[in-house]
Motif scaffolding. Sequence first.
Motif, PDB file in Angstrom:
ATOM      1  N   TYR A  34       1.567  -3.758  -4.060  1.00  0.00           N
ATOM      2  CA  TYR A  34       2.178  -4.330  -2.863  1.00  0.00           C
ATOM      3  C   TYR A  34       1.152  -5.148  -2.072  1.00  0.00           C
ATOM      4  N   LYS A  35      -0.084  -4.630  -1.974  1.00  0.00           N
ATOM      5  CA  LYS A  35      -1.133  -5.357  -1.245  1.00  0.00           C
ATOM      6  C   LYS A  35      -1.422  -6.709  -1.881  1.00  0.00           C
ATOM      7  N   LEU A  59      -0.051   5.267  -7.087  1.00  0.00           N
ATOM      8  CA  LEU A  59      -1.275   4.580  -6.646  1.00  0.00           C
ATOM      9  C   LEU A  59      -1.180   3.090  -6.967  1.00  0.00           C
ATOM     10  N   LEU A  60      -0.731   2.760  -8.173  1.00  0.00           N
ATOM     11  CA  LEU A  60      -0.610   1.364  -8.580  1.00  0.00           C
ATOM     12  C   LEU A  60       0.448   0.629  -7.759  1.00  0.00           C
ATOM     13  N   LEU A  61       1.552   1.297  -7.436  1.00  0.00           N
ATOM     14  CA  LEU A  61       2.587   0.668  -6.619  1.00  0.00           C
ATOM     15  C   LEU A  61       2.039   0.255  -5.255  1.00  0.00           C
ATOM     16  N   ASN A  62       1.226   1.124  -4.659  1.00  0.00           N
ATOM     17  CA  ASN A  62       0.624   0.800  -3.371  1.00  0.00           C
ATOM     18  C   ASN A  62      -0.321  -0.392  -3.474  1.00  0.00           C
ATOM     19  N   GLU A  63      -1.151  -0.378  -4.514  1.00  0.00           N
ATOM     20  CA  GLU A  63      -2.106  -1.479  -4.681  1.00  0.00           C
ATOM     21  C   GLU A  63      -1.392  -2.776  -5.044  1.00  0.00           C
ATOM     22  N   GLU A  93      16.836 -12.611   0.920  1.00  0.00           N
ATOM     23  CA  GLU A  93      15.764 -13.546   1.255  1.00  0.00           C
ATOM     24  C   GLU A  93      15.129 -14.058  -0.030  1.00  0.00           C
ATOM     25  N   ARG A  94      14.734 -15.319  -0.031  1.00  0.00           N
ATOM     26  CA  ARG A  94      13.988 -15.866  -1.164  1.00  0.00           C
ATOM     27  C   ARG A  94      12.503 -15.773  -0.824  1.00  0.00           C
ATOM     28  N   VAL A  95      11.727 -15.083  -1.661  1.00  0.00           N
ATOM     29  CA  VAL A  95      10.306 -14.835  -1.364  1.00  0.00           C
ATOM     30  C   VAL A  95       9.456 -15.126  -2.600  1.00  0.00           C
ATOM     31  N   LYS A  96       8.177 -15.318  -2.360  1.00  0.00           N
ATOM     32  CA  LYS A  96       7.234 -15.517  -3.460  1.00  0.00           C
ATOM     33  C   LYS A  96       6.526 -14.207  -3.754  1.00  0.00           C
ATOM     34  N   ARG A  97       6.531 -13.804  -5.009  1.00  0.00           N
ATOM     35  CA  ARG A  97       5.837 -12.600  -5.446  1.00  0.00           C
ATOM     36  C   ARG A  97       5.171 -12.881  -6.787  1.00  0.00           C
ATOM     37  N   LYS A  98       4.236 -12.022  -7.171  1.00  0.00           N
ATOM     38  CA  LYS A  98       3.531 -12.188  -8.440  1.00  0.00           C
ATOM     39  C   LYS A  98       4.109 -11.239  -9.489  1.00  0.00           C
ATOM     40  N   ILE A  99       4.166 -11.732 -10.715  1.00  0.00           N
ATOM     41  CA  ILE A  99       4.558 -10.898 -11.850  1.00  0.00           C
ATOM     42  C   ILE A  99       3.437 -11.001 -12.873  1.00  0.00           C
ATOM     43  N   LEU A 100       2.683  -9.893 -13.029  1.00  0.00           N
ATOM     44  CA  LEU A 100       1.466  -9.879 -13.853  1.00  0.00           C
ATOM     45  C   LEU A 100       0.540 -11.031 -13.473  1.00  0.00           C
ATOM     46  N   GLY A 101       0.370 -11.195 -12.163  1.00  0.00           N
ATOM     47  CA  GLY A 101      -0.586 -12.168 -11.640  1.00  0.00           C
ATOM     48  C   GLY A 101      -0.066 -13.578 -11.472  1.00  0.00           C
ATOM     49  N   LYS A 121       4.433  -0.169   5.187  1.00  0.00           N
ATOM     50  CA  LYS A 121       3.746   0.000   6.467  1.00  0.00           C
ATOM     51  C   LYS A 121       2.272   0.407   6.288  1.00  0.00           C
ATOM     52  N   ASP A 122       1.841   0.551   5.010  1.00  0.00           N
ATOM     53  CA  ASP A 122       0.467   0.956   4.718  1.00  0.00           C
ATOM     54  C   ASP A 122       0.118   2.284   5.385  1.00  0.00           C
ATOM     55  N   LEU A 123       1.042   3.233   5.303  1.00  0.00           N
ATOM     56  CA  LEU A 123       0.826   4.565   5.850  1.00  0.00           C
ATOM     57  C   LEU A 123       0.536   5.547   4.727  1.00  0.00           C
ATOM     58  N   ALA A 124      -0.048   6.673   5.074  1.00  0.00           N
ATOM     59  CA  ALA A 124      -0.339   7.702   4.084  1.00  0.00           C
ATOM     60  C   ALA A 124      -0.144   9.071   4.694  1.00  0.00           C
ATOM     61  N   CYS A 125       0.571   9.937   3.988  1.00  0.00           N
ATOM     62  CA  CYS A 125       0.673  11.328   4.423  1.00  0.00           C
ATOM     63  C   CYS A 125      -0.710  11.967   4.399  1.00  0.00           C
ATOM     64  N   PHE A 126      -0.933  12.861   5.355  1.00  0.00           N
ATOM     65  CA  PHE A 126      -2.201  13.563   5.520  1.00  0.00           C
ATOM     66  C   PHE A 126      -3.325  12.638   5.977  1.00  0.00           C
ATOM     67  N   ASP A 127      -2.946  11.487   6.538  1.00  0.00           N
ATOM     68  CA  ASP A 127      -3.917  10.611   7.178  1.00  0.00           C
ATOM     69  C   ASP A 127      -3.444  10.337   8.602  1.00  0.00           C
ATOM     70  N   GLY A 128      -4.283   9.630   9.375  1.00  0.00           N
ATOM     71  CA  GLY A 128      -3.951   9.362  10.761  1.00  0.00           C
ATOM     72  C   GLY A 128      -2.855   8.326  10.912  1.00  0.00           C
ATOM     73  N   ILE A 129      -2.181   8.376  12.057  1.00  0.00           N
ATOM     74  CA  ILE A 129      -1.124   7.410  12.368  1.00  0.00           C
ATOM     75  C   ILE A 129      -1.162   7.126  13.869  1.00  0.00           C
ATOM     76  N   ALA A 130      -1.058   5.848  14.217  1.00  0.00           N
ATOM     77  CA  ALA A 130      -0.992   5.440  15.619  1.00  0.00           C
ATOM     78  C   ALA A 130       0.394   4.855  15.871  1.00  0.00           C
ATOM     79  N   LEU A 131       1.062   5.343  16.928  1.00  0.00           N
ATOM     80  CA  LEU A 131       2.423   4.910  17.222  1.00  0.00           C
ATOM     81  C   LEU A 131       2.521   4.425  18.657  1.00  0.00           C
TER      82      LEU A 131
END
Length: 780
Positions: A372-373, A366-370, A70-78, A122-132
């Motif tokens: 992606y957002k 931590l930075l990888l998660n942020e 897929e061709r997508v738009k992403r940021k590289i150093l902003g 999926k913006d999930l986190a171990c040791f946090d809640g999950i709704a399925l």
Amino acid sequence: MDVKMKAWLIDIDYITKNEKAVVRMWCKDSDGVFVAYDRTFEPYFYVISDYEPYVKVEDGKKTIAVERIERVKRKILGKEKDVFKVFAKHPQHVPKLRESISKFADVREADIPFVYRYLIDKDLACFDGIALSGKLVGKNFREFEVESVERVRENGYPDLKIMAFDCEMLSSFGMPDPERDPIIVIGVKSGDYEEIINGDNEREVIKRFVQVVKEIDPDIIVGYNQNSFDLPYLKKRATKLGIKLDLGRDGSELTLRGNPKIAGRLNVDLYDIVLRTIDVKVKKLENVAEFLGKRIEIADITAKDIAKRWKEGKRKDVLNYSLQDVLHTYYIAEELLPMYYELSKMIRIPLDDVTRMGRGKQVDWLLLNEAYKLGEIAPNPAEISQPYEGAFVLEPERGLHENVVCLDFASMYPSIMIAFNISPDTLAKGPCDCHTAPEVGHRFLKSPDGFFKRILKMLIGKRKEIKKIMKTLDYNSPDYRVLDIRQQALKVLTNSFYGYTGWNMARWYCRECAEATTAWGRHFIKKSAEIARNMGFTVLYGDTDSIFVKKDGLSIDEMRAEVKRLIMKLSEELPIQIEVDEYYKTIFFVEKKRYAGYTEDGRIIVKGLEVRRGDWCELAKKVQKMVIEILLKERDPEKALKTVKSVIEKINSGSFGIEEYVIYKSITRKISRYESVQAHVKAAMRAEKMGIHYSVGSKVGYVIVRGAGNIGDRAYPYDLIESFDGEIIRGSDGGVYRIDKEYYIENQILPSVMRILERFGYTDGVVKGEAEQKTLDSFF
């Protein structure tokens, strides 16, 4: 019919079905553990290229090909850019595709493990809640086919069942060998449950252990160095006996590829945590338990006594030893794991993986998660390192001082990074409205806020909110405890950012960021010392993010008032929060980064002196500790001197046990790979001739005996010592040796104390009674 479920996400992995990876989430609700499958997620990575990177790779008899692009738009150093999102059929195909494509294009994020990628996306986190939502399937245990999933932010942590275990082997001689030596005891503890499985029938011992694990059904299995020792040993013995170690919640066996894995259970090696967080040089289980205030004494034997006591029929002694070890393991887990529950939740990934990571890697995730957002593609790990100037250290005023205050520049480096917008994406190359770092001249855009600044402000803001709530709670309440763990985890990650920018494996490595941060830090320490002196303070010492000051002739209340005024002045001129770290009744400085102080509330704090190092014998550390306490509490150098002389007299009279003379050093590589053969290596070689082997990372204990040759030639392994009467050592190799008293006096005792005592005018000659001593009045 669609079913909706809400639970805690405990762990995540994947299995392969019909040549396709299926994400498997281990979840826990009030009814227990269930597993949720997501069959829809595809492995992918990014490629920065002008051409679509369709490739095929021959891998033995099969062909690995790109599934789709897929061709997508992403940021590289902003900065936004068109890139290719490349999908693979299976996660195991990604390395081959990356290798092929990277020959002609820039490949990004191909090293992110498949299930970590799932958590991020999926913006999930171990040791946090999950709704399925989805459908219930399966017969043996609850299983769930996922149609949709989302994170539910929960306070606190899931109700986790922890099980500690520890194995003991019947060694024919020296270190146990899994090829020949059976397991005779496996200690287990979980909550109130304790069992010391034991017997001469190894098959029954191992089978009972497997049964106990299934009965307890723990969420977390903890041990101490079990990943390197207990679990591989257990696996090898079980294989020899034809026993299935089906410890997984899905009935699967323990696997040893990479780090040992137990499906559906988090396997946490406490030794990994201790290595990075506990300031105990010799990291034996009992030493760590003692450091944490958890040590118990129910055994009167050591590890090398196990085989002898077992064969003599004194098995109660061995069972007590095993019980002591497993209790220590369990209590250490209770103390250390909560911080990692919070870190797991913050950086999203499973607990057992978090405990094996250093701070730099934790920041990376931590930075990888942020990123992606923000639609930001992560750089690849730098794998480079360039030196840069570190913190400023003000030369200390040596000697003993009274009524000294240490001022701490709270979160100095994160504060600097925020104040001056230090981030890889704000580093300026041309003319701009910039902050310019002193000394080094690196410039950073004043706006917009950089990637690092946004994250640091978020972390610090969260910590402030938590600490504000904590002030309204009872100090002893469970809610206070949970929030305290959370704010400590936030502090750990926040304070790791500066070091991360200069870490050679960082994805967002930036030497200029690290260099500029320390440059501003040096500037502020020098500036604060100047302000303090202008206000009439004597600046005794300054290092990195703190300064030590005093004002003579003031009462304690007057001193507090003056310090408060100094803090207000510093806060007006510097963009950093400043607070009192400690009030010291007495403190002495030896040299840079080496001092000891006696605090107002009765604690002794020691920094950088030999008493905290492990390459000195226990006696040297003890005598130095006694000298420090006498000088700080009693301010009596003559008594300190007499104490040292008394220790020397006792050495000469043979009054100390062998444990006081043992020196421990780590084996950092295979014995055969040492080029320079140091004393501990020679001792290890000597032990190996008697069948005792040391793995990489283990500690070798040795003593120095009299005889010909250098120190290494006279290093005798502690594991071979059968008896010691204060002077004569009898070894299991049949040898008889004399402890080298002169070596211990001249190379252990005197060096450990003279660095301190020489600051009070004493010399070796004084200690030996060859010169006059001075009084304490000479040193104020």
